[in-house]
Design a protein around this motif. Sequence first.
Motif, PDB file in Angstrom:
ATOM      1  N   SER A  93       0.924  -1.338  -0.065  1.00  0.00           N
ATOM      2  CA  SER A  93       0.107  -0.074  -0.054  1.00  0.00           C
ATOM      3  C   SER A  93       0.808   1.405   0.174  1.00  0.00           C
ATOM      4  N   HIS A  94       2.236   1.209   0.148  1.00  0.00           N
ATOM      5  CA  HIS A  94       2.928   2.333   0.175  1.00  0.00           C
ATOM      6  C   HIS A  94       3.156   2.713  -1.222  1.00  0.00           C
ATOM      7  N   GLU A  95       2.723   2.476  -2.057  1.00  0.00           N
ATOM      8  CA  GLU A  95       2.865   2.775  -3.565  1.00  0.00           C
ATOM      9  C   GLU A  95       4.253   3.393  -3.986  1.00  0.00           C
ATOM     10  N   MET A  96       5.253   2.471  -3.543  1.00  0.00           N
ATOM     11  CA  MET A  96       6.635   2.670  -3.698  1.00  0.00           C
ATOM     12  C   MET A  96       6.872   1.648  -4.763  1.00  0.00           C
ATOM     13  N   PHE A  97       6.200   0.952  -5.338  1.00  0.00           N
ATOM     14  CA  PHE A  97       6.676  -0.420  -6.240  1.00  0.00           C
ATOM     15  C   PHE A  97       5.928  -0.342  -7.341  1.00  0.00           C
ATOM     16  N   ASP A  98       6.954  -0.833  -8.562  1.00  0.00           N
ATOM     17  CA  ASP A  98       6.461  -1.173  -9.683  1.00  0.00           C
ATOM     18  C   ASP A  98       6.472  -2.568 -10.119  1.00  0.00           C
ATOM     19  N   GLY A  99       6.654  -3.380  -9.035  1.00  0.00           N
ATOM     20  CA  GLY A  99       6.288  -4.891  -9.269  1.00  0.00           C
ATOM     21  C   GLY A  99       6.531  -5.619  -7.839  1.00  0.00           C
ATOM     22  N   ALA A 100       6.423  -6.946  -7.763  1.00  0.00           N
ATOM     23  CA  ALA A 100       6.234  -7.702  -6.545  1.00  0.00           C
ATOM     24  C   ALA A 100       6.837  -8.909  -6.847  1.00  0.00           C
ATOM     25  N   LEU A 101       7.569  -9.495  -5.606  1.00  0.00           N
ATOM     26  CA  LEU A 101       8.067 -10.810  -5.517  1.00  0.00           C
ATOM     27  C   LEU A 101       7.234 -11.183  -4.152  1.00  0.00           C
ATOM     28  N   LEU A 102       6.612 -12.374  -4.498  1.00  0.00           N
ATOM     29  CA  LEU A 102       5.764 -12.744  -3.234  1.00  0.00           C
ATOM     30  C   LEU A 102       6.279 -14.245  -2.621  1.00  0.00           C
ATOM     31  N   PHE A 148      -3.545  -5.836  -6.220  1.00  0.00           N
ATOM     32  CA  PHE A 148      -2.778  -4.729  -6.877  1.00  0.00           C
ATOM     33  C   PHE A 148      -2.398  -5.305  -8.359  1.00  0.00           C
ATOM     34  N   GLY A 149      -3.470  -5.411  -8.867  1.00  0.00           N
ATOM     35  CA  GLY A 149      -3.371  -6.425 -10.122  1.00  0.00           C
ATOM     36  C   GLY A 149      -2.713  -5.828 -11.306  1.00  0.00           C
ATOM     37  N   HIS A 150      -2.222  -4.591 -11.241  1.00  0.00           N
ATOM     38  CA  HIS A 150      -1.725  -3.909 -12.257  1.00  0.00           C
ATOM     39  C   HIS A 150      -0.014  -4.112 -12.175  1.00  0.00           C
ATOM     40  N   LEU A 151       0.437  -4.794 -11.011  1.00  0.00           N
ATOM     41  CA  LEU A 151       1.971  -4.989 -10.779  1.00  0.00           C
ATOM     42  C   LEU A 151       2.374  -6.329 -11.604  1.00  0.00           C
ATOM     43  N   THR A 183       8.615  -4.742 -15.438  1.00  0.00           N
ATOM     44  CA  THR A 183       8.354  -3.359 -15.213  1.00  0.00           C
ATOM     45  C   THR A 183       8.570  -2.401 -16.343  1.00  0.00           C
ATOM     46  N   ARG A 184       9.660  -2.818 -17.241  1.00  0.00           N
ATOM     47  CA  ARG A 184       9.982  -2.063 -18.371  1.00  0.00           C
ATOM     48  C   ARG A 184       9.442  -2.514 -19.603  1.00  0.00           C
TER      49      ARG A 184
END
Length: 618
Positions: A146-155, A173-176, A274-275
């Motif tokens: 939720s901090h909106e610092m991120f362009d992708g995620a690793l779970l 956060f389905g856009h990531l 992300t690119r």
Amino acid sequence: MAHAPIHPVVQQVTDRIAARSEHTRRAYLDRTEAAKGDGPARANMGCSNLAHGFAAISGTDRQSVKGLVRPGVAIVSAYNDMLSAHKPYAEFPDWLKDAARAAGGVAQFAGGVPAMCDGITQGRTGMELSLFSRDVIAMATGVALSHEMFDGALLLGICDKIVPGLLIGGLSFGHLPTMLVPAGPMASGLPNSEKSRIRQLFAEGKATRDDLLEAESASYHSPGTCTFYGTANSNQLVVEMMGLHLPGASFVAPGTPLRKALTEEAARRVVQATRDENAASIGEIVDERAVVNGVVSLLATGGSTNHTMHLVAIAAAAGIELTWDDFADLSAVVPLLASVYPNGSADINHFTAAGGVQTLVGELLDAGLVHPDVHTVAGHGLDRYRQQPFLENDELVWRDGPRHSLDTDVLRSVAEPFAPDGGLRVLDGNLGRSVIKVSAVKPENRNVTAPARVFDDQHQFTTAFQAGELDHDVVVVVRNQGPQANGMPELHGLSPGLGVLLDRGHQVALVTDGRMSGASGKTPAAIQVTPEATSGGPLAKLQDGDIVRLDSDHGTLEVLVPDDELASRHPASGATSGQFGTGRELFAAFRRTVGRADQGASVFPPLEPQPSPSDVSA
């Protein structure tokens, strides 16, 4: 490459899921699209907000975050050092950060999520928090992102409720661009059949506690995932089949160079995604076809019945409505291709040695039982998942996996399956709706008609069993175990006693509004009965001696009592235990709001279609 035509039933089920989900899926995708932006997500932050986001880091990573140039990747992990499956994650964040940095990004540990073990809490009051932990994990994932610092995620997660929770949270956060990162199974230990034998001897008083502990510790003996085919390993296979793992990543052992290489590659791939305008986000990957592929892989391998709830909840998080009827219709045409404990004697390492996910994917693709034209974290198309990873001169490469099984006692072809169907069936009748997994049940034991013995918790059953009160044909009913009652605990403590009764030649079945999950065994078990007894379901009106008929072949579960008599009975109160102690009081709000088992047993409300911006302006 050319693909076989999709099986007509697989296509029909996919089409009807898409049709019933049209509005909610469209609303979800609209929200996902609206959340996308240009450049790093943090670029639009105020200076104070951004400064808080890099205050704790230093060096080039600090400059990368501050400079608003390099993409940011969130690491969300279920690490703890008590649970064998999650212990390997201790090293992963540093690997991921180094790999992301080398790929031109910056990874930050965004948050941890809880990870509890059903093996530890089995038969204990802590088990009453287990199912709810899935939705806590989803919310914790949401907080981390939720901090909106991120362009992708690793779970990072493995077991039971953890992977579904991470997925549900990630889909918010389905856009990531998002990838799940597994850690792999422990080495094979004591054979599962021997472990099961010792458990039954202990239940009969023929083995000591020391004997049992020695057997259990020889089975669960080192870092890594437990090797039987329960919910944890079902998670890994289903997630890979849905295109959310790197190809072949699920069952590579921890502590190996290949495991580290795959982990580092996950970070590189997310940075690259992300690119890449053509790279699919998690919300785009998890569509109707991917959901069906996940269900098919579960059925083809005899996986955990927990996924009849988890996959429903995961699909809902992506705006997709999946039902138990979809599971049942797919099960009727998907053959059982794997024999892994509890559906056989092999474990997940034997499955991998026999050809594993790669051979399974090839068989299902070539038979038209899964959709090939899907988005994945490896690119477009499921064919990439026919390949398995190797290290070649310290470089990670993929080569084609085995086209045919290397051990037909463990893994077979569609032409010569272990069974013609997936073994998962939906039962309906005057006792409600339930699911049953018959892949581990001998055909002669799948249909039972016998007097009921009704219990309100599993400990009452144990007392009656030890007193010799159940040494006859019996349908054991354990009610008030649903999500509203006490969080729907797994009831594996029943399995040894039920197995003993079955081995003595009796007709035996279990009926419960609780769970049995991936370790459901040789006794037929109608589980997750809904509506549950606590919410007024028919199980609350059952009495000792009522004749109950469980018919797996015809898909029925009923009590042979006239309708008017059943309607006139007052439901038993059935006091529930899940109120105080072991943290249970903290989950009172969950028990009040949780939905039905066949709707995912979720505390989150169903997605409702929302008006598009054009509708609002009009």
